[in-house]
Scaffold this motif. Structure first.
Motif, PDB file in Angstrom:
ATOM      1  N   GLU A  30      13.209  -6.868   4.128  1.00  0.00           N
ATOM      2  CA  GLU A  30      13.216  -7.522   2.819  1.00  0.00           C
ATOM      3  C   GLU A  30      12.206  -6.882   1.864  1.00  0.00           C
ATOM      4  OE1 GLU A  30      12.301 -11.972   1.154  1.00  0.00           O
ATOM      5  OE2 GLU A  30      13.362 -11.809   3.068  1.00  0.00           O
ATOM      6  N   VAL A  31      11.035  -6.556   2.372  1.00  0.00           N
ATOM      7  CA  VAL A  31      10.002  -5.915   1.547  1.00  0.00           C
ATOM      8  C   VAL A  31      10.466  -4.536   1.091  1.00  0.00           C
ATOM      9  CG1 VAL A  31       7.684  -4.889   1.627  1.00  0.00           C
ATOM     10  CG2 VAL A  31       8.062  -7.188   2.519  1.00  0.00           C
ATOM     11  N   VAL A  32      11.023  -3.742   1.991  1.00  0.00           N
ATOM     12  CA  VAL A  32      11.458  -2.388   1.649  1.00  0.00           C
ATOM     13  C   VAL A  32      12.619  -2.431   0.661  1.00  0.00           C
ATOM     14  CG1 VAL A  32      12.501  -0.263   2.553  1.00  0.00           C
ATOM     15  CG2 VAL A  32      10.615  -1.341   3.780  1.00  0.00           C
ATOM     16  N   VAL A  33      13.623  -3.258   0.936  1.00  0.00           N
ATOM     17  CA  VAL A  33      14.780  -3.352   0.044  1.00  0.00           C
ATOM     18  C   VAL A  33      14.358  -3.856  -1.331  1.00  0.00           C
ATOM     19  CG1 VAL A  33      16.956  -4.563  -0.355  1.00  0.00           C
ATOM     20  CG2 VAL A  33      16.476  -3.582   1.888  1.00  0.00           C
ATOM     21  N   GLY A  34      13.489  -4.854  -1.375  1.00  0.00           N
ATOM     22  CA  GLY A  34      13.005  -5.374  -2.653  1.00  0.00           C
ATOM     23  C   GLY A  34      12.286  -4.316  -3.471  1.00  0.00           C
ATOM     24  N   LYS A  45       2.559   6.251   5.789  1.00  0.00           N
ATOM     25  CA  LYS A  45       2.017   7.565   6.156  1.00  0.00           C
ATOM     26  C   LYS A  45       2.113   7.802   7.660  1.00  0.00           C
ATOM     27  CE  LYS A  45      -1.059   8.386   2.322  1.00  0.00           C
ATOM     28  NZ  LYS A  45      -0.499   9.555   1.712  1.00  0.00           N
ATOM     29  N   GLY A  46       2.569   8.990   8.008  1.00  0.00           N
ATOM     30  CA  GLY A  46       2.716   9.358   9.403  1.00  0.00           C
ATOM     31  C   GLY A  46       3.975   8.813  10.043  1.00  0.00           C
ATOM     32  N   PHE A  47       4.847   8.131   9.245  1.00  0.00           N
ATOM     33  CA  PHE A  47       6.056   7.549   9.815  1.00  0.00           C
ATOM     34  C   PHE A  47       7.279   7.854   8.962  1.00  0.00           C
ATOM     35  CE2 PHE A  47       8.692   3.622  10.629  1.00  0.00           C
ATOM     36  CZ  PHE A  47       9.213   4.083  11.823  1.00  0.00           C
ATOM     37  N   VAL A  48       7.409   7.212   7.803  1.00  0.00           N
ATOM     38  CA  VAL A  48       8.610   7.374   6.986  1.00  0.00           C
ATOM     39  C   VAL A  48       8.308   7.053   5.524  1.00  0.00           C
ATOM     40  CG1 VAL A  48       9.431   5.015   7.323  1.00  0.00           C
ATOM     41  CG2 VAL A  48      11.099   6.812   6.875  1.00  0.00           C
ATOM     42  N   SER A  49       9.081   7.659   4.627  1.00  0.00           N
ATOM     43  CA  SER A  49       9.003   7.346   3.203  1.00  0.00           C
ATOM     44  C   SER A  49      10.383   6.950   2.728  1.00  0.00           C
ATOM     45  CB  SER A  49       8.541   8.566   2.400  1.00  0.00           C
ATOM     46  OG  SER A  49       7.227   8.903   2.728  1.00  0.00           O
ATOM     47  N   PHE A  50      10.473   5.835   2.013  1.00  0.00           N
ATOM     48  CA  PHE A  50      11.715   5.378   1.406  1.00  0.00           C
ATOM     49  C   PHE A  50      11.591   5.613  -0.091  1.00  0.00           C
ATOM     50  CE2 PHE A  50      11.041   2.719   5.151  1.00  0.00           C
ATOM     51  CZ  PHE A  50      12.246   2.867   5.813  1.00  0.00           C
ATOM     52  N   THR A  51      12.558   6.317  -0.681  1.00  0.00           N
ATOM     53  CA  THR A  51      12.512   6.625  -2.098  1.00  0.00           C
ATOM     54  C   THR A  51      13.868   6.370  -2.743  1.00  0.00           C
ATOM     55  OG1 THR A  51      13.102   8.933  -1.701  1.00  0.00           O
ATOM     56  CG2 THR A  51      10.751   8.419  -1.814  1.00  0.00           C
ATOM     57  N   SER A  80      12.891   9.616   4.405  1.00  0.00           N
ATOM     58  CA  SER A  80      12.428  10.901   4.951  1.00  0.00           C
ATOM     59  C   SER A  80      11.391  10.631   6.031  1.00  0.00           C
ATOM     60  CB  SER A  80      11.786  11.748   3.856  1.00  0.00           C
ATOM     61  OG  SER A  80      12.701  12.026   2.837  1.00  0.00           O
ATOM     62  N   LEU A  81      11.605  11.248   7.172  1.00  0.00           N
ATOM     63  CA  LEU A  81      10.635  11.118   8.256  1.00  0.00           C
ATOM     64  C   LEU A  81       9.400  11.949   7.969  1.00  0.00           C
ATOM     65  CD1 LEU A  81      12.856  11.368  11.449  1.00  0.00           C
ATOM     66  CD2 LEU A  81      11.715   9.349  10.554  1.00  0.00           C
ATOM     67  N   ALA A  82       8.290  11.514   8.515  1.00  0.00           N
ATOM     68  CA  ALA A  82       7.051  12.289   8.419  1.00  0.00           C
ATOM     69  C   ALA A  82       7.225  13.597   9.185  1.00  0.00           C
ATOM     70  CB  ALA A  82       5.898  11.491   9.005  1.00  0.00           C
ATOM     71  N   LYS A  83       6.508  14.610   8.773  1.00  0.00           N
ATOM     72  CA  LYS A  83       6.628  15.932   9.405  1.00  0.00           C
ATOM     73  C   LYS A  83       6.411  15.864  10.922  1.00  0.00           C
ATOM     74  CE  LYS A  83       5.427  18.778   5.470  1.00  0.00           C
ATOM     75  NZ  LYS A  83       4.510  19.754   4.891  1.00  0.00           N
ATOM     76  N   SER A  84       5.511  15.015  11.355  1.00  0.00           N
ATOM     77  CA  SER A  84       5.210  14.938  12.783  1.00  0.00           C
ATOM     78  C   SER A  84       6.383  14.380  13.593  1.00  0.00           C
ATOM     79  CB  SER A  84       3.977  14.057  13.005  1.00  0.00           C
ATOM     80  OG  SER A  84       4.219  12.741  12.549  1.00  0.00           O
ATOM     81  N   LEU A  85       7.331  13.717  12.940  1.00  0.00           N
ATOM     82  CA  LEU A  85       8.485  13.143  13.651  1.00  0.00           C
ATOM     83  C   LEU A  85       9.742  13.969  13.492  1.00  0.00           C
ATOM     84  CD1 LEU A  85       8.021   9.391  12.706  1.00  0.00           C
ATOM     85  CD2 LEU A  85       7.400  10.513  14.829  1.00  0.00           C
ATOM     86  N   ARG A  86       9.728  14.982  12.685  1.00  0.00           N
ATOM     87  CA  ARG A  86      10.934  15.763  12.429  1.00  0.00           C
ATOM     88  C   ARG A  86      11.369  16.609  13.615  1.00  0.00           C
ATOM     89  NH1 ARG A  86       9.593  17.654   6.306  1.00  0.00           N
ATOM     90  NH2 ARG A  86       9.447  15.541   5.497  1.00  0.00           N
ATOM     91  N   LYS A  87      10.509  16.794  14.592  1.00  0.00           N
ATOM     92  CA  LYS A  87      10.869  17.612  15.756  1.00  0.00           C
ATOM     93  C   LYS A  87      11.820  16.894  16.704  1.00  0.00           C
ATOM     94  CE  LYS A  87       6.663  16.076  18.014  1.00  0.00           C
ATOM     95  NZ  LYS A  87       5.319  16.434  18.333  1.00  0.00           N
ATOM     96  N   PHE A  88      11.972  15.578  16.539  1.00  0.00           N
ATOM     97  CA  PHE A  88      12.853  14.818  17.438  1.00  0.00           C
ATOM     98  C   PHE A  88      14.243  15.014  17.009  1.00  0.00           C
ATOM     99  CE2 PHE A  88       8.786  12.456  17.725  1.00  0.00           C
ATOM    100  CZ  PHE A  88       8.512  12.762  19.033  1.00  0.00           C
TER     101      PHE A  88
END
Length: 88
Positions: A30-34, A45-51, A80-88
């Motif tokens: 709800e917070v992200v969608v709002g 930071k270190g996880f994901v960015s929603f834009t 977008s995933l953080a760079k540290s998670l893009r290897k998965f």
């Protein structure tokens, strides 16, 4: 991982109930969608960015009949995933 599996994992890690974990997950959504609806970005930071991005009006072709249609301008959400998670 499906929502129910995510809820179970959160409950197990936190030692709480599945009901509480589902409530927390729903509140997060709800917070992200709002924020996205208001045109704000959400960055964990270190996880994901929603834009959101503004997409200009354009013409497209209907694949069923070949007719041209106008796609109106709109906002588009992305994650977008953080760079540290893009290897998965």
């Amino acid at each position: 991982m499906l929502t129910q599996e995510t809820v179970s994992a959160i409950a197990e890690i936190t030692g709480g109930t599945k009901k509480d974990a589902k409530a927390h997950l729903d509140a997060f959504k709800e917070v992200v969608v709002g924020a996205l609806e208001r045109g704000e970005d959400v960055e964990l930071k270190g996880f994901v960015s929603f834009t959101t991005k503004e997409v200009a009006e354009r013409t497209a072709q209907n694949p069923q009949n070949g007719e041209e249609v106008v796609v109106p301008a709109h906002r588009k959400g992305s994650a977008s995933l953080a760079k540290s998670l893009r290897k998965f």
